[in-house]
Motif scaffolding. Structure first.
Motif, short mmCIF file in Angstrom:
data_model
loop_
_atom_site.label_atom_id
_atom_site.label_comp_id
_atom_site.label_asym_id
_atom_site.label_seq_id
_atom_site.Cartn_x
_atom_site.Cartn_y
_atom_site.Cartn_z
N GLU A 1 -51.90 -10.55 3.08
CA GLU A 1 -52.55 -11.73 2.52
C GLU A 1 -53.70 -12.12 3.43
N ILE B 1 -47.33 -8.90 5.09
CA ILE B 1 -46.18 -9.54 4.44
C ILE B 1 -45.20 -8.51 3.87
N ALA C 1 -43.29 -17.50 3.20
CA ALA C 1 -41.93 -16.97 3.37
C ALA C 1 -41.72 -16.47 4.80
N GLN D 1 -41.72 -9.38 3.80
CA GLN D 1 -41.40 -10.50 2.89
C GLN D 1 -41.59 -10.10 1.43
N ILE E 1 -38.76 -20.41 -0.48
CA ILE E 1 -39.67 -20.10 0.63
C ILE E 1 -40.08 -21.31 1.46
N SER F 1 -47.92 -16.99 -0.64
CA SER F 1 -46.47 -17.19 -0.63
C SER F 1 -45.72 -16.21 0.27
N GLY F 2 -46.28 -15.04 0.51
CA GLY F 2 -45.66 -14.12 1.45
C GLY F 2 -45.74 -14.65 2.87
N THR F 3 -46.89 -15.22 3.22
CA THR F 3 -47.06 -15.82 4.54
C THR F 3 -46.14 -17.02 4.71
N HIS G 1 -40.41 -4.86 -6.02
CA HIS G 1 -41.07 -5.48 -4.87
C HIS G 1 -41.51 -4.46 -3.82
N VAL H 1 -49.44 -19.04 -4.80
CA VAL H 1 -48.86 -17.70 -4.93
C VAL H 1 -49.55 -16.68 -4.03
N LYS I 1 -41.26 -12.68 -1.70
CA LYS I 1 -42.44 -13.06 -2.48
C LYS I 1 -42.25 -12.70 -3.95
#
Length: 300
Positions: free
Chosen positions: A287, A243, A65, A246, A97, A61-63, A277, A58, A250
């Motif tokens: 991140e 991110i 995505a 994203q 993702i 997870s932005g990276t 978000h 987690v 995320k």
């Protein structure tokens, strides 16, 4: 782990009035690190996420995505959990993702029966005891095969020092991947270990998590990890990835987990269930990673 999940459900009730944006901002990172350039310029767009548990990704997870949006092939391999419903939920979440998730090994079955563990399985144990508890040789062979078959340019893991907050299985997997990389046994150009900068460790893991768990009469595994694995905590980041674009992806991914897992995730990605978000990831818009390359192997 069930004990920790149940505790997380109780902690979710911590505030009846709901947090403010000021509460969120107070937890934000204060440091700045060099922006990552390798992922943006890599020609082999193939990434493998290697974790002990479904929700261990987690923090990255932005990276992930972002890479998917940029045309990367992405797969996660992780331990089979004790719940088929939990594993099924990850399969559904993964579609948001990445391309695929594969369950390997069952950590619980690989714990040696002659090791007398007195603490909950998520509590830190020494690295010497990790060697005694798990069949590392079998896992190393399996990981080597899976990683080399996939042939990633980049491998994402948790940090190999304390595994985020001290879970022995986090340390087992992340350290093993680093060791295999250092030995030249697995094929990859770089390892990206997801980490927190010191300000987030202090505010989220030391202060906030300790306060919450103490109210329910439980020790903070992160604080014990500092005693077991070393006082420095996670390794320092060497790069950051923005991110903010994203944010929606995320947040959708975080909310795709079951309620039990969401409440546990909320201990380490605090207050995410209370904000939209755009508000949340305006504050937590980066991140952080410790990157290990071929040139840095000697530093492991």
């Amino acid at each position: 782990m069930r004990k920790l999940l149940a505790l997380a459900c109780l902690v979710a009730l911590y505030s009846c009035s709901g947090p403010s944006e000021a509460d969120l901002t107070a937890l934000a990172p204060t440091e700045t690190f060099p922006d990552d350039t390798f992922l943006e310029t890599a020609t082999q767009k193939r990434a493998l996420i290697v974790t002990a548990h479904d929700d261990d990704l987690v923090g990255m997870s932005g990276t992930i995505a972002k890479l998917q949006e940029n045309g990367w092939d992405i797969k996660q391999i992780t331990f089979t959990s004790e719940s088929s419903e939990r594993d099924s939920a990850l399969v559904q979440a993964a579609q948001l993702i990445m391309d695929d998730v594969e369950f390997i090994w069952k950590a619980h079955d690989q714990r040696r029966s002659d090791f007398g563990q007195t603490e909950a399985p998520y509590m830190p144990i020494t690295k010497a005891d990790i060697e005694k508890v798990f069949n590392k040789a079998e896992l190393a062979q399996l990981l080597t095969q899976k990683i080399n078959d996939y042939n990633p340019a980049v491998i994402f893991t948790m940090d190999s020092e304390i595994g985020g907050y001290g879970h022995p299985e986090h340390v087992l997997v992340s350290q093993l991947v680093a060791d295999l990389f250092n030995a030249g046994t697995i094929k990859a150009e770089r390892i990206y270990q997801t980490v927190y900068p010191d300000s987030m460790e202090d505010k989220i893991l030391k202060e906030r998590l300790t306060k919450q768990l103490e109210e329910w009469g439980y020790p903070n595994p992160y604080m014990l990890a500092l005693e077991v694995y070393g006082p420095e905590g996670m390794p320092d980041p060497t790069t950051q990835v923005n991110i903010q674009d994203q944010a929606e992806a995320k947040m959708q991914f975080l909310h795709s987990f079951r309620e039990e897992e969401r409440n546990t995730i909320g201990q380490f990605i605090p207050l995410f269930q209370h904000f939209s978000h755009d508000v949340y990831f305006k504050v937590f818009d980066r991140e952080f990673f410790r990157v290990i390359s071929k040139e840095q192997q000697a530093q492991l």
